[in-house]
Design an enzyme around this catalytic site. Structure first.
Site, short mmCIF file in Angstrom:
data_model
loop_
_atom_site.label_atom_id
_atom_site.label_comp_id
_atom_site.label_asym_id
_atom_site.label_seq_id
_atom_site.Cartn_x
_atom_site.Cartn_y
_atom_site.Cartn_z
N ARG A 90 0.84 -1.21 0.00
CA ARG A 90 0.00 0.00 0.00
C ARG A 90 0.86 1.25 0.00
O ARG A 90 0.58 2.22 -0.68
CB ARG A 90 -0.87 -0.01 1.26
CG ARG A 90 -2.33 -0.11 0.93
CD ARG A 90 -3.18 -0.11 2.18
NE ARG A 90 -4.00 -1.31 2.20
CZ ARG A 90 -3.96 -2.25 3.13
NH1 ARG A 90 -3.13 -2.15 4.16
NH2 ARG A 90 -4.74 -3.30 3.06
N ASP B 79 -7.87 -20.61 6.14
CA ASP B 79 -7.26 -21.93 6.04
C ASP B 79 -7.96 -22.67 4.90
O ASP B 79 -9.09 -23.14 5.04
CB ASP B 79 -7.42 -22.69 7.36
CG ASP B 79 -6.73 -24.05 7.30
OD1 ASP B 79 -6.34 -24.48 6.19
OD2 ASP B 79 -6.57 -24.68 8.36
N TYR C 100 2.76 -35.90 -3.10
CA TYR C 100 2.94 -34.53 -3.63
C TYR C 100 2.97 -34.55 -5.16
O TYR C 100 2.27 -33.78 -5.82
CB TYR C 100 4.24 -33.92 -3.07
CG TYR C 100 4.52 -32.54 -3.65
CD1 TYR C 100 3.75 -31.45 -3.25
CD2 TYR C 100 5.51 -32.34 -4.61
CE1 TYR C 100 3.98 -30.18 -3.79
CE2 TYR C 100 5.75 -31.08 -5.14
CZ TYR C 100 4.98 -30.01 -4.72
OH TYR C 100 5.19 -28.76 -5.27
N LYS D 37 0.34 -32.80 -7.94
CA LYS D 37 0.73 -31.85 -8.99
C LYS D 37 0.41 -32.41 -10.39
O LYS D 37 0.14 -31.63 -11.31
CB LYS D 37 2.21 -31.48 -8.85
CG LYS D 37 2.49 -30.69 -7.56
CD LYS D 37 1.66 -29.42 -7.47
CE LYS D 37 1.96 -28.59 -6.24
NZ LYS D 37 1.20 -27.32 -6.18
N ASN E 143 -2.03 -20.65 -5.82
CA ASN E 143 -0.62 -20.90 -5.54
C ASN E 143 -0.40 -21.70 -4.26
O ASN E 143 0.57 -22.45 -4.16
CB ASN E 143 0.10 -19.54 -5.44
CG ASN E 143 1.44 -19.65 -4.75
OD1 ASN E 143 2.42 -20.10 -5.33
ND2 ASN E 143 1.48 -19.26 -3.47
N1 LIG Z 1 9.49 -24.20 -3.73
C1 LIG Z 1 9.56 -25.13 -4.66
O1 LIG Z 1 10.61 -25.75 -4.88
C2 LIG Z 1 8.35 -25.41 -5.53
C3 LIG Z 1 8.56 -26.09 -6.74
C4 LIG Z 1 7.45 -26.37 -7.55
C5 LIG Z 1 6.20 -25.97 -7.16
N2 LIG Z 1 6.03 -25.32 -5.96
C6 LIG Z 1 4.66 -24.93 -5.59
O2 LIG Z 1 4.62 -23.52 -5.41
C7 LIG Z 1 3.54 -23.17 -4.56
C8 LIG Z 1 4.03 -22.18 -3.52
O3 LIG Z 1 4.98 -22.82 -2.70
P1 LIG Z 1 6.26 -22.06 -2.12
O4 LIG Z 1 7.45 -22.68 -2.74
O5 LIG Z 1 6.08 -20.60 -2.22
O6 LIG Z 1 6.18 -22.58 -0.60
P2 LIG Z 1 6.05 -21.78 0.77
O7 LIG Z 1 7.07 -20.71 0.86
O8 LIG Z 1 6.02 -22.83 1.82
O9 LIG Z 1 4.59 -21.09 0.65
C9 LIG Z 1 3.42 -21.87 0.68
C10 LIG Z 1 2.21 -20.97 0.83
O10 LIG Z 1 1.04 -21.80 0.86
C11 LIG Z 1 0.23 -21.36 1.93
N3 LIG Z 1 -0.57 -22.44 2.51
C12 LIG Z 1 -0.17 -23.66 2.93
N4 LIG Z 1 -1.20 -24.31 3.52
C13 LIG Z 1 -2.26 -23.46 3.49
C14 LIG Z 1 -3.60 -23.54 3.97
N5 LIG Z 1 -4.05 -24.62 4.62
N6 LIG Z 1 -4.42 -22.49 3.77
C15 LIG Z 1 -3.97 -21.38 3.13
N7 LIG Z 1 -2.72 -21.24 2.66
C16 LIG Z 1 -1.88 -22.27 2.85
C17 LIG Z 1 1.21 -20.84 2.98
O11 LIG Z 1 0.55 -19.87 3.80
P3 LIG Z 1 0.22 -20.09 5.37
O12 LIG Z 1 1.18 -21.11 5.90
O13 LIG Z 1 0.38 -18.73 5.97
O14 LIG Z 1 -1.19 -20.55 5.35
C18 LIG Z 1 2.24 -20.16 2.11
O15 LIG Z 1 1.85 -18.83 1.84
C19 LIG Z 1 3.02 -24.49 -3.98
O16 LIG Z 1 1.85 -24.89 -4.66
C20 LIG Z 1 4.16 -25.47 -4.26
O17 LIG Z 1 3.69 -26.80 -4.38
C21 LIG Z 1 7.07 -25.01 -5.15
#
Ligand SMILES: NC(=O)c1ccc[n+]([C@@H]2O[C@H](COP(=O)([O-])OP(=O)(O)OC[C@H]3O[C@@H](n4cnc5c(N)ncnc54)[C@H](OP(=O)(O)O)[C@@H]3O)[C@@H](O)[C@H]2O)c1
Length: 282
Positions: free
Chosen positions: A59, A73, A165, A169, A100
């Site tokens: 903001r 959640d 996992y 995906k 995401n």
């Molecule tokens: N990092 C990698 O290597 C990678 C590779 C390929 C794909 N991805 C995908 O990218 C996406 C984002 O992951 P990231 O790497 O950014 O991981 P991250 O840093 O752990 O972030 C995950 C996010 O998901 C949210 N989340 C988890 N459980 C939730 C729930 N029950 N309700 C609402 N929000 C929830 C978390 O928020 P809160 O905990 O605050 O709820 C957090 O904001 C995911 O779908 C992951 O599978 C990641």
């Protein structure tokens, strides 16, 4: 009039976007990169303080941006419904949904705790599908619009020690492809983002107690990408109407090549590469 807007490409400039999982990693980066170009941003995640402080800093930097943070959640169906009803009631012209939020669990299936697998299935599969279903009427009402589903490179191949996992995906990628075909005539673009390893909190969350696995323990460093690049390429891919984005050209070339091989050969290669990973003992 409707036909004309359906023929236009989706553009991020001036969009109204909802980003799930905006408290960390890729989701927070989506918020930062959308902020200078979007008109409205809705940020969703469980950690209230993180959402509020991200919203506050955006903001300050972008005074024309209207921004709302909604703690929820997404593993809980009633919270998904509450979120969607709030958005529908507010009558904002939602035209970008970034699904995401996601999580993983690293380790053998037989020793996995159901209390970790169930929320993973709920968030990665059910919440993504449910939110898309609940919000699709709004997206269809504001073409050109878009759904960006964050999948993973893990969705292309079955992966031992990431079995659930990878399967979630595979669902996301398959669902995105089919939905894209269904929604094309309605002016809604659907893109699946399939990153390789990205240094976020993902691996910390996915590691089991006492067994930290880092992003780089799982793959060659050349296959990793920073979150800024992943998000930049995802948004560019969406605007170019790409069905899928693999935001690392080397990894994209490897995936394309490997997918041409007969599956029994791929299976053997996975078996060879999938020996037990050495965790960092704590
Ligand atoms: N990092 C990698 O290597 C990678 C590779 C390929 C794909 N991805 C995908 O990218 C996406 C984002 O992951 P990231 O790497 O950014 O991981 P991250 O840093 O752990 O972030 C995950 C996010 O998901 C949210 N989340 C988890 N459980 C939730 C729930 N029950 N309700 C609402 N929000 C929830 C978390 O928020 P809160 O905990 O605050 O709820 C957090 O904001 C995911 O779908 C992951 O599978 C990641």
């Amino acid at each position: 009039m409707l036909q004309a807007s359906m023929n236009r490409r989706f553009a991020i400039q001036g969009c109204t976007a909802l980003v799930t999982g905006a408290t960390a990693g890729l989701g927070a980066e989506f918020a930062r990169q959308l902020a200078p170009r979007a008109r409205h941003l809705i940020l969703v995640g469980r950690r209230k303080e993180r959402l509020a402080s991200l919203a506050e800093s955006l903001r300050k930097d972008f005074s024309a941006l209207s921004i709302e943070s909604i703690p929820a959640d997404l593993a809980m169906p009633e919270e998904r419904e509450r979120l969607a009803s709030h958005i529908i009631r507010s009558e904002i012209p939602l035209n970008l949904l970034v699904n995401n939020a996601g999580l993983g669990d690293l380790g053998p299936f037989d020793t996995a705790e159901w209390t970790r697998l169930e929320p993973m299935l709920s968030v990665n599969v059910t919440a993504l599908t449910h939110l898309t279903h609940l919000l699709l009427p709004m997206l269809r009402a504001h073409p050109p619009s878009a759904v960006l589903n964050v999948s993973s490179i893990a969705g292309f191949f079955p992966l031992p020690e990431m079995a659930v996992y990878a399967a979630t995906k595979a669902y996301v990628t398959s669902f995105s492809e089919a939905l894209r075909m269904e929604l094309e005539p309605h002016g809604v673009v659907v893109t699946a983002l399939c990153p390789g390893p990205v240094p976020t909190e993902f691996f910390e969350v996915a590691s089991r107690e006492g067994k930290t696995i880092r992003a780089m323990d799982r793959s060659h460093p050349a296959f990793a990408s920073p979150p800024e690049l992943v998000v930049r390429q995802a948004l560019a891919g969406l605007e170019r109407n790409r069905p899928g984005v693999i935001p690392n050209s080397l990894l994209a070339a490897v995936v394309r090549t490997v997918r041409l091989l007969p599956f029994p050969l791929i299976r053997e290669a996975i078996r060879l590469g999938a020996g037990p990973k050495k965790p960092v003992e704590e």
